[in-house]
Structures are given as structure tokens and as C-alpha cells.
Scaffold this motif. Structure first.
Motif, PDB file in Angstrom:
ATOM      1  N   LEU A 128       0.848  -1.201   0.000  1.00 50.01           N
ATOM      2  CA  LEU A 128       0.000   0.000   0.000  1.00 50.01           C
ATOM      3  C   LEU A 128       0.882   1.249   0.000  1.00 50.01           C
ATOM      4  O   LEU A 128       0.607   2.225  -0.716  1.00 50.01           O
ATOM      5  N   ALA A 129       1.952   1.216   0.791  1.00 47.79           N
ATOM      6  CA  ALA A 129       2.889   2.343   0.818  1.00 47.79           C
ATOM      7  C   ALA A 129       3.675   2.431  -0.491  1.00 47.79           C
ATOM      8  O   ALA A 129       3.838   3.517  -1.067  1.00 47.79           O
ATOM      9  N   ARG A 130       4.155   1.293  -0.973  1.00 49.86           N
ATOM     10  CA  ARG A 130       5.010   1.283  -2.159  1.00 49.86           C
ATOM     11  C   ARG A 130       4.269   1.798  -3.394  1.00 49.86           C
ATOM     12  O   ARG A 130       4.860   2.496  -4.225  1.00 49.86           O
ATOM     13  N   GLN A 131       2.989   1.496  -3.502  1.00 50.23           N
ATOM     14  CA  GLN A 131       2.237   1.925  -4.685  1.00 50.23           C
ATOM     15  C   GLN A 131       1.908   3.421  -4.657  1.00 50.23           C
ATOM     16  O   GLN A 131       1.423   3.957  -5.652  1.00 50.23           O
ATOM     17  N   THR A 132       2.192   4.071  -3.537  1.00 48.83           N
ATOM     18  CA  THR A 132       2.002   5.523  -3.484  1.00 48.83           C
ATOM     19  C   THR A 132       3.341   6.253  -3.493  1.00 48.83           C
ATOM     20  O   THR A 132       3.424   7.414  -3.098  1.00 48.83           O
ATOM     21  N   GLY A 133       4.389   5.559  -3.945  1.00 44.87           N
ATOM     22  CA  GLY A 133       5.687   6.191  -4.151  1.00 44.87           C
ATOM     23  C   GLY A 133       6.558   6.277  -2.922  1.00 44.87           C
ATOM     24  O   GLY A 133       7.557   7.011  -2.935  1.00 44.87           O
ATOM     25  N   ILE A 134       6.214   5.554  -1.883  1.00 48.40           N
ATOM     26  CA  ILE A 134       7.001   5.602  -0.649  1.00 48.40           C
ATOM     27  C   ILE A 134       8.050   4.508  -0.671  1.00 48.40           C
ATOM     28  O   ILE A 134       7.748   3.331  -0.944  1.00 48.40           O
ATOM     29  N   THR A 135       9.283   4.880  -0.395  1.00 51.04           N
ATOM     30  CA  THR A 135      10.370   3.915  -0.323  1.00 51.04           C
ATOM     31  C   THR A 135      10.296   3.177   1.012  1.00 51.04           C
ATOM     32  O   THR A 135      10.253   3.807   2.072  1.00 51.04           O
ATOM     33  N   THR A 136      10.265   1.869   0.949  1.00 45.33           N
ATOM     34  CA  THR A 136      10.211   1.076   2.166  1.00 45.33           C
ATOM     35  C   THR A 136      11.459   0.223   2.262  1.00 45.33           C
ATOM     36  O   THR A 136      12.068  -0.137   1.251  1.00 45.33           O
ATOM     37  N   GLY A 137      11.811  -0.122   3.480  1.00 45.46           N
ATOM     38  CA  GLY A 137      12.941  -1.020   3.683  1.00 45.46           C
ATOM     39  C   GLY A 137      12.474  -2.460   3.718  1.00 45.46           C
ATOM     40  O   GLY A 137      11.652  -2.880   2.911  1.00 45.46           O
ATOM     41  N   SER A 138      12.966  -3.213   4.671  1.00 47.47           N
ATOM     42  CA  SER A 138      12.560  -4.611   4.794  1.00 47.47           C
ATOM     43  C   SER A 138      11.160  -4.689   5.412  1.00 47.47           C
ATOM     44  O   SER A 138      10.589  -3.678   5.840  1.00 47.47           O
ATOM     45  N   ASP A 139      10.627  -5.892   5.455  1.00 49.10           N
ATOM     46  CA  ASP A 139       9.322  -6.073   6.076  1.00 49.10           C
ATOM     47  C   ASP A 139       9.458  -6.439   7.552  1.00 49.10           C
ATOM     48  O   ASP A 139       8.512  -6.907   8.174  1.00 49.10           O
ATOM     49  N   ARG A 140      10.602  -6.191   8.118  1.00 48.30           N
ATOM     50  CA  ARG A 140      10.881  -6.530   9.514  1.00 48.30           C
ATOM     51  C   ARG A 140      10.083  -5.637  10.476  1.00 48.30           C
ATOM     52  O   ARG A 140      10.065  -4.409  10.329  1.00 48.30           O
ATOM     53  N   VAL A 141       9.440  -6.246  11.443  1.00 51.64           N
ATOM     54  CA  VAL A 141       8.748  -5.508  12.498  1.00 51.64           C
ATOM     55  C   VAL A 141       9.769  -5.093  13.549  1.00 51.64           C
ATOM     56  O   VAL A 141      10.550  -5.916  14.031  1.00 51.64           O
ATOM     57  N   GLU A 142       9.768  -3.819  13.888  1.00 52.75           N
ATOM     58  CA  GLU A 142      10.683  -3.323  14.919  1.00 52.75           C
ATOM     59  C   GLU A 142       9.883  -2.524  15.939  1.00 52.75           C
ATOM     60  O   GLU A 142       9.610  -1.340  15.753  1.00 52.75           O
ATOM     61  N   LEU A 143       9.503  -3.207  17.012  1.00 53.96           N
ATOM     62  CA  LEU A 143       8.797  -2.556  18.107  1.00 53.96           C
ATOM     63  C   LEU A 143       9.808  -2.000  19.098  1.00 53.96           C
ATOM     64  O   LEU A 143      10.989  -2.331  19.060  1.00 53.96           O
ATOM     65  N   SER A 144       9.348  -1.161  20.000  1.00 52.05           N
ATOM     66  CA  SER A 144      10.233  -0.576  21.003  1.00 52.05           C
ATOM     67  C   SER A 144       9.536  -0.565  22.352  1.00 52.05           C
ATOM     68  O   SER A 144       8.303  -0.435  22.424  1.00 52.05           O
ATOM     69  N   VAL A 145      10.311  -0.702  23.402  1.00 48.68           N
ATOM     70  CA  VAL A 145       9.764  -0.674  24.760  1.00 48.68           C
ATOM     71  C   VAL A 145       9.717   0.767  25.237  1.00 48.68           C
ATOM     72  O   VAL A 145      10.737   1.458  25.225  1.00 48.68           O
ATOM     73  N   PRO A 146       8.552   1.258  25.663  1.00 47.34           N
ATOM     74  CA  PRO A 146       8.476   2.639  26.156  1.00 47.34           C
ATOM     75  C   PRO A 146       9.315   2.830  27.415  1.00 47.34           C
ATOM     76  O   PRO A 146       9.693   1.856  28.086  1.00 47.34           O
ATOM     77  N   GLU A 147       9.581   4.070  27.720  1.00 51.16           N
ATOM     78  CA  GLU A 147      10.353   4.391  28.912  1.00 51.16           C
ATOM     79  C   GLU A 147       9.713   3.765  30.142  1.00 51.16           C
ATOM     80  O   GLU A 147       8.499   3.858  30.348  1.00 51.16           O
ATOM     81  N   ASN A 148      10.538   3.098  30.946  1.00 55.91           N
ATOM     82  CA  ASN A 148      10.128   2.426  32.190  1.00 55.91           C
ATOM     83  C   ASN A 148       9.303   1.158  31.954  1.00 55.91           C
ATOM     84  O   ASN A 148       8.909   0.498  32.921  1.00 55.91           O
ATOM     85  N   GLY A 149       9.032   0.812  30.702  1.00 58.45           N
ATOM     86  CA  GLY A 149       8.214  -0.373  30.439  1.00 58.45           C
ATOM     87  C   GLY A 149       8.825  -1.648  30.986  1.00 58.45           C
ATOM     88  O   GLY A 149       8.138  -2.467  31.611  1.00 58.45           O
ATOM     89  N   LEU A 150      10.117  -1.832  30.757  1.00 56.18           N
ATOM     90  CA  LEU A 150      10.797  -3.031  31.231  1.00 56.18           C
ATOM     91  C   LEU A 150      10.841  -3.064  32.759  1.00 56.18           C
ATOM     92  O   LEU A 150      10.575  -4.096  33.384  1.00 56.18           O
ATOM     93  N   GLU A 151      11.151  -1.910  33.352  1.00 59.61           N
ATOM     94  CA  GLU A 151      11.232  -1.839  34.815  1.00 59.61           C
ATOM     95  C   GLU A 151       9.883  -2.144  35.455  1.00 59.61           C
ATOM     96  O   GLU A 151       9.810  -2.845  36.474  1.00 59.61           O
ATOM     97  N   LEU A 152       8.809  -1.624  34.883  1.00 61.26           N
ATOM     98  CA  LEU A 152       7.476  -1.880  35.430  1.00 61.26           C
ATOM     99  C   LEU A 152       7.110  -3.353  35.311  1.00 61.26           C
ATOM    100  O   LEU A 152       6.491  -3.924  36.218  1.00 61.26           O
TER     101      LEU A 152
END
Length: 326
Positions: A128-152
Motif C-alpha cells: 500500500l505504501a510502495r504503490q504511493t511512491g514511498i520507499t520502504t525497507g525490509s518487512d521486519r517488524v521493529e517494536l520498542s519498549v516505552p520508557e520504564n516499560g521493562l522496569e514496570l
């Protein structure tokens, strides 16, 4: 270059699908930030999205319960309803896949090039992104832990008398239906075998998973916590981030754990890992399809649930131990 551009992302309606759309949403957000001096990014969807959003690693994105009159909207759901809602809200440019009688509502109807019956859902969202001219990288999901998430998460585990260094998360349910679910007595055998090795199980899920969780933990010889029905989504995500392993069915929590880099072990049967496997470096998918696999049904109609029966508990146990010990 405009002063401010308001970008609206309408994610899919299930947690796992939102995570599989994360690479596409991240690429779209990055593109619009690069091309507009001030870009306001809004995600609008179900109420639980507000809790999931801080983990999606989309810089600067905010949650809204109501659709704003944005400049541009990308629609990941394929329904007519979401296109109509954006049109009524005054969104200037609406981008989405054609179909569902909604093409006239879309400013840019995008054709289907990826077949989700055979190809991975992450690729479908990225296209959907690529067909609107957006350059995409890999299809890898990269989530992130919010601040203090791990500690909680670690603090909650310790509060229940468990050691975060030995805690494993187990999610025996799946919102889509029972066909995806490994038998509870199989989970029980695996969890008890892991407990004998010193691992401490933490069961996650909805209130309706609580009785199954109790049966899994019955007679366990180690510290354990049945948290099914006890946690908000944000708290469950914190617990996953603080765990050493996720053992689960094909579910939203599976995609979250894998996307966070948590070692993840999942039996597949009713669904096809070629289409919905999680993205991550530490993933073990067990798939021994029966003649009827993948059926994509909510409930199994074949006696004995053969696709799951083909995966012995010992095979799951070995996969978990291989993840935990390497």
C-alpha cells in the motif's frame, strides 16, 4: 512546503494485524516527516490502540478516538465503513486498497498486487505504501519498549514472588477462535516440564482464558502467576518485555513478543505461517499440517484437532528449552 501536514493512519482492527502493518506505517510516517516541515501523525482506531501505540515505534505519533479532518489518510482496513467515516470527517486525501464498493470514496484507489491467501500480510500492508511512491525497507517488524516499560514489568513479576530472570510468558488463548489454540493439556505438559527445569510460568490472556490458565498451572512445582484477565494491555506488554520467553498460539501477543525480540515459540495449525508468521530473529514456529490445514476456521470441526495433535508436547518443550538455553 506546507507549514503543517496532518497524516492519519487507520490501522487494522486486530492487535496482530496492527503489528504486521507496523513496517508499512513506520515507512509512511517517515516519508511524510521528511517531506513536511511540520507533520502531525495520528493513529485512530479501537480503544486498545492507545495502549499499543507507544510500542509501535512510530516517532511522534498520537492516538485519537475520533477521526480528525486530516490532510492525508492511509486506510489499512479494507471496509467501506472506514472510507465513509474518513470522507464524513473531512479528510482531504484518502488512500486505500480498492474494493468493498468504496473506490469512489478514495482519492487514490490502490490495486491489489499481493494476494493474502498466499503471501505474507506484512507484504500486503507494505505494498500500500510502495504503490504511493514511498520507499520502504525490509518487512521486519521493529517494536520498542516505552520508557520504564521493562522496569514496570520486572517489578510486577517480583511483586508476585517470581524471578524475572527465570520468568516465561505463556498465552494459551487466541481471540480469533479455538482452532488456533494448542490443547490446554498440552500446554500443561510443556509448562510443567519447563518448571522442572527452574522456569517460572506467567499466564497471560483474557478473563475467558482464566480457567484454562488455572488448569495449566494446577500442581505446578515452581512460583507461578495466573495473570489472565488481571492486566490491561499495556501491563501485559510490560510483562512480555520482562520475560525470557513467550510460548503462545498464533495471536496478537505472539506478534508483539517476536517484534520486541523476545524468544517466541508458537504452534501453528489452522493458520499458515507463510501468511501470518511473526517477524523476529528469535522465533520458532512449529507447523505439522494435517490434511485439512490451514483451514482458517474459527473452530476446529475435525475430531481430535489433528493439526495440533501432530505437535507433541515434548516437541514444544524442546523448542522452548533450545531458545532458553542458547
Amino acid at each position: 512546503m506546507s507549514n503543517e501536514h496532518q497524516l492519519l493512519l487507520m490501522p487494522p482492527n486486530w492487535i496482530g494485524d496492527v503489528v504486521m502493518a507496523q513496517p508499512a506505517m513506520s515507512a509512511i510516517a517517515t516519508h511524510y516527516r521528511m517531506h513536511h516541515e511540520h507533520c502531525r501523525i495520528t493513529l485512530c482506531g479501537r480503544s486498545w490502540l492507545k495502549e499499543l501505540l507507544p510500542w509501535l515505534n512510530i516517532k511522534g505519533a498520537e492516538y485519537a478516538s475520533d477521526i480528525p479532518a486530516a490532510d492525508t489518510a492511509y486506510l489499512f482496513p479494507n471496509s467501506f465503513r472506514v472510507a465513509w467515516q474518513c470522507k464524513r470527517a473531512g479528510v482531504k486525501k484518502i488512500i486505500g486498497y480498492r474494493g468493498q464498493w468504496r473506490s469512489l470514496l478514495l482519492s487514490q484507489p490502490v490495486r491489489h498486487r499481493i494476494d493474502t491467501r498466499t503471501d505474507h500480510h506484512r507484504l500486503f500492508h507494505l505494498d500500500l505504501a510502495r504503490q504511493t511512491g514511498i520507499t520502504t525497507g525490509s518487512d521486519r517488524v521493529e517494536l520498542s519498549v516505552p520508557e520504564n516499560g521493562l522496569e514496570l514489568g520486572r517489578a510486577a513479576i517480583e511483586k508476585h514472588g517470581m524471578n524475572p530472570e527465570r520468568t516465561i510468558s505463556v498465552a494459551p488463548g487466541a481471540q480469533f477462535g479455538g482452532a488456533k489454540c494448542y490443547p490446554s493439556d498440552g500446554f500443561r505438559a510443556v509448562v510443567h516440564a519447563l518448571a522442572e527445569k527452574g522456569w517460572q510460568p506467567l499466564i497471560l490472556g483474557m478473563q475467558e482464558d482464566r480457567n484454562v490458565a488455572e488448569s495449566i498451572l494446577e500442581g505446578i512445582g515452581s512460583p507461578a502467576w495466573n495473570a489472565a484477565g488481571e492486566t490491561a494491555l499495556s501491563e501485559a506488554l510490560q510483562l512480555i518485555a520482562a520475560s525470557k520467553l513467550m510460548l503462545c498460539n498464533d495471536s496478537g501477543l505472539m506478534h508483539v513478543a517476536a517484534g520486541l525480540g523476545i524468544p517466541t515459540v508458537a504452534p501453528f495449525g489452522a493458520t499458515d505461517p507463510e501468511r501470518t508468521s511473526p517477524s523476529g530473529d528469535k522465533v520458532a514456529i512449529l507447523y505439522e499440517p494435517a490434511d485439512c490445514s490451514p483451514c482458517l476456521q474459527r473452530e476446529c470441526s475435525v475430531p481430535g484437532h489433528p493439526c495440533m495433535a501432530n505437535i507433541p508436547p515434548q516437541t514444544l518443550t524442546d523448542a522452548c528449552l533450545n531458545m532458553l538455553e542458547h
